[in-house]
Scaffold this active site. Structure first.
Site, PDB file in Angstrom:
ATOM      1  N   LYS A 250      -8.514  33.454 113.067  1.00 22.22           N
ATOM      2  CA  LYS A 250      -7.961  31.867 113.526  1.00 22.22           C
ATOM      3  C   LYS A 250      -7.146  31.289 113.708  1.00 22.22           C
ATOM      4  O   LYS A 250      -6.828  30.818 114.535  1.00 22.22           O
ATOM      5  CB  LYS A 250      -8.453  31.446 112.020  1.00 22.22           C
ATOM      6  CG  LYS A 250      -9.991  32.027 112.025  1.00 22.22           C
ATOM      7  CD  LYS A 250     -10.839  31.151 111.986  1.00 22.22           C
ATOM      8  CE  LYS A 250     -12.461  31.769 111.636  1.00 22.22           C
ATOM      9  NZ  LYS A 250     -12.636  33.058 110.837  1.00 22.22           N
TER      10      LYS A 250
HETATM   11  C1  LIG Z   1     -13.907  33.481 111.454  1.00 22.87           C
HETATM   12  C2  LIG Z   1     -13.892  35.691 111.188  1.00 22.87           C
HETATM   13  C3  LIG Z   1     -14.538  36.181 111.451  1.00 22.87           C
HETATM   14  C4  LIG Z   1     -15.501  35.835 112.609  1.00 22.87           C
HETATM   15  O1  LIG Z   1     -15.146  35.101 113.682  1.00 22.87           O
HETATM   16  P1  LIG Z   1     -16.490  34.494 114.154  1.00 22.87           P
HETATM   17  O2  LIG Z   1     -15.842  33.885 115.540  1.00 22.87           O
HETATM   18  O3  LIG Z   1     -16.681  33.391 113.171  1.00 22.87           O
HETATM   19  O4  LIG Z   1     -17.806  34.993 114.586  1.00 22.87           O
HETATM   20  C5  LIG Z   1     -14.132  37.489 111.172  1.00 22.87           C
HETATM   21  N1  LIG Z   1     -13.640  37.571 110.925  1.00 22.87           N
HETATM   22  C6  LIG Z   1     -12.685  36.599 109.781  1.00 22.87           C
HETATM   23  C7  LIG Z   1     -11.297  37.533 109.338  1.00 22.87           C
HETATM   24  C8  LIG Z   1     -12.667  35.258 109.771  1.00 22.87           C
HETATM   25  O5  LIG Z   1     -11.799  34.975 109.274  1.00 22.87           O
END
Ligand SMILES: *Cc1c(COP(=O)(O)O)cnc(C)c1O
Length: 489
Positions: A112
């Protein structure tokens, strides 16, 4: 070509990219999309010669039309200078036959960060010409919360309130959020799961009275979740970056198609890949990887999206999601931008918890999207096998994508790694058959066998003070937002 964003549920809605970023979600509940996305063509030769920041400016400039080049350069520089532990920002590591794209070297050790270091910059620039302030409301399954708090902390004219499901995030994620310092933020645990928090936040964005109340205080409510187009766009860049790696390391020739395996929750990450594809990235297939909450695997197999099922808490909590918001954007593009159709699907989802797409559309989606899921036990097995065979330690989310990538048996496949194993040390150690007495004991033991050192931000949690302790009900969220609006002005 026009440069306006429209709503997935109403093509009459017209916004500039700055307006769309500030607004977050459309008044009709739809998400902002740009109709002419597929007319953009990214020059792959140029991508392969540029560095990450140059590519980010280049790609963003194709999508965020009312930002000047200077503004984008400034945003990208602020976001990616000295914030990531790797000079490549998102390095690739070959693990067995799979190319693992590591997205977790940012300030909070989750993928993120790639978007949430940049979104506050974009928002600040977008706010400049208004006399308004913005209050970010964020529902998090664990990782977005910390990355958003870190990105928006003490940013001028922006406040942030984070809601996470009480007891349903990892110890590390909890400590990361609960210890966050800053003068413009609030962190709250919610009695419920992520879907409860996300649904309520979406409802609050559309609540007329609440928005009027905020407007009276000169505040606009907006989102840092991947429903915000400003969150999605930065994620397109690393798909091109991984392609650059493969070309520049002679794994493929220019224009050869490749595959991607993506650990998926809200469908934001894999959708960014689809956007890259629409903009000309040569892709053969995207594999949507899920955990025991495999609502997407079922959808991609049957064409029926059905959220009426038990919510399962897993060791990959950031993928514990039953309502994948960004799928709405895929439906928009796959239905040839039929906003009436998308609206009908989303109304069905709201009212009945399910919808079905026509067989033809399913076929079209399946020609580009594969899928697979594994449960916790299989996830642990993958972590163990990858360590035994390759001396690489994957976090549970990354392990799920890795397994789906392996099972796909494609020639060249890039598997996205979305979190550092140090974010989930107890579960990772457990998978390796090593006991531990606490998260921090596990973190230190992991450091003895992991080729990467403990990220500084996680090591610091051992001594950080817990500041945010409030647990509230979903009902109380609105009051808490009002309180924040008043305090923050
Ligand atoms: C948010 C997240 C995901 C999923 O990503 P999306 O964009 O919600 O599909 C997968 N792995 C981790 C570690 C995340 O923080």
């Amino acid at each position: 070509m026009n440069n306006f964003y429209v709503s997935t549920r109403d093509k009459q809605v017209h916004l500039t990219s700055k307006e769309a970023i500030l607004k977050g979600i459309s008044d009709d509940g739809g998400l902002f999309v740009w109709p002419d996305l597929a007319d953009v063509k990214i020059d792959l030769n140029r991508v392969c010669q540029n560095n990450y920041k140059e590519n980010a400016v280049y790609i963003l400039s194709k999508l965020l039309h009312d930002f000047t080049k200077e503004e984008l350069e400034q945003c990208v520089n602020n976001a990616y200078t000295d914030t990531f532990a790797s000079k490549d920002i998102t390095p690739v590591r070959k693990v067995g036959d799979i190319y693992v794209l590591e997205l977790f070297h940012g300030p909070t050790s989750a993928f993120k960060d790639v978007a949430l270091t940049l979104l506050p910059q974009l928002m600040s620039v977008a706010l400049e010409k208004t006399d308004q302030k913005a209050l970010i409301l964020t529902a998090t399954s664990g990782d977005t919360g910390k990355a958003a708090l870190n990105g928006f902390k003490d940013v001028k004219n922006i406040g942030i309130e984070v809601f996470y499901p009480d007891q349903k995030v990892s110890q590390m994620q909890y400590r990361q959020m609960a210890s966050q310092t800053g003068n413009n933020l609030k962190v709250l645990a919610i009695k419920g799961n992520f879907d409860d928090a996300q649904s309520k936040v979406k409802e609050l964005f559309l609540d007329k009275d609440l928005n009027e109340f905020a407007a009276e205080h000169n505040v606009m409510l907006t989102s840092a979740n991947s429903i915000n187009i400003g969150r999605l766009v930065p994620q397109i860049v690393y798909y091109f970056e991984s392609y650059k790696y493969l070309v520049n390391h002679d794994v493929i020739k220019m224009n050869d198609p490749v595959c991607f395996s993506v650990p998926t929750g809200n469908f934001g990450d894999v959708l960014a890949g689809y956007y890259a594809y629409l903009m000309g990235l040569p892709v053969k297939k995207f594999y949507v990887a899920s955990n025991a909450n495999h609502v997407l695997t079922d959808f991609l197999t049957t064409g029926i999206y059905d959220r009426n099922r038990d919510f399962i808490q897993t060791i990959s909590p950031s993928m514990d999601i039953l309502i994948s918001s960004n799928l709405e954007r895929l439906l928009y593009y796959m239905s040839n931008q039929d906003t009436e159709f998308v609206k009908q699907c989303m109304d069905d989802l709201n009212q009945k918890g399910k919808y079905q797409i026509p067989a033809q559309m399913l076929e079209k989606i399946q020609s580009l999207f594969g899928c697979g899921y594994i449960d916790d036990e299989a996830t642990k097995q993958v972590i163990k096998e990858t360590y035994d065979s390759n001396s690489v330690i994957l976090d549970p989310h990354s392990a799920i994508a890795y397994k789906v990538a392996k099972d796909a048996c494609e020639d060249v496949i890039v598997s996205l790694a979305t979190a550092s194993p140090y974010k989930f040390p107890q579960d990772v150690l457990d998978a390796l058959g090593i006991g531990s007495t606490s998260e921090f004991d596990a973190m230190n033991k992991l450091a003895e066998i992991c080729s990467d050192p403990i990220p500084g931000n996680l090591a610091a949690l051992q001594t950080s003070k817990i500041i945010h302790k409030d647990v509230i009900s979903v009902k109380e969220m609105e009051e808490s937002v009002k309180d924040m609006v008043e305090k923050f002005v």
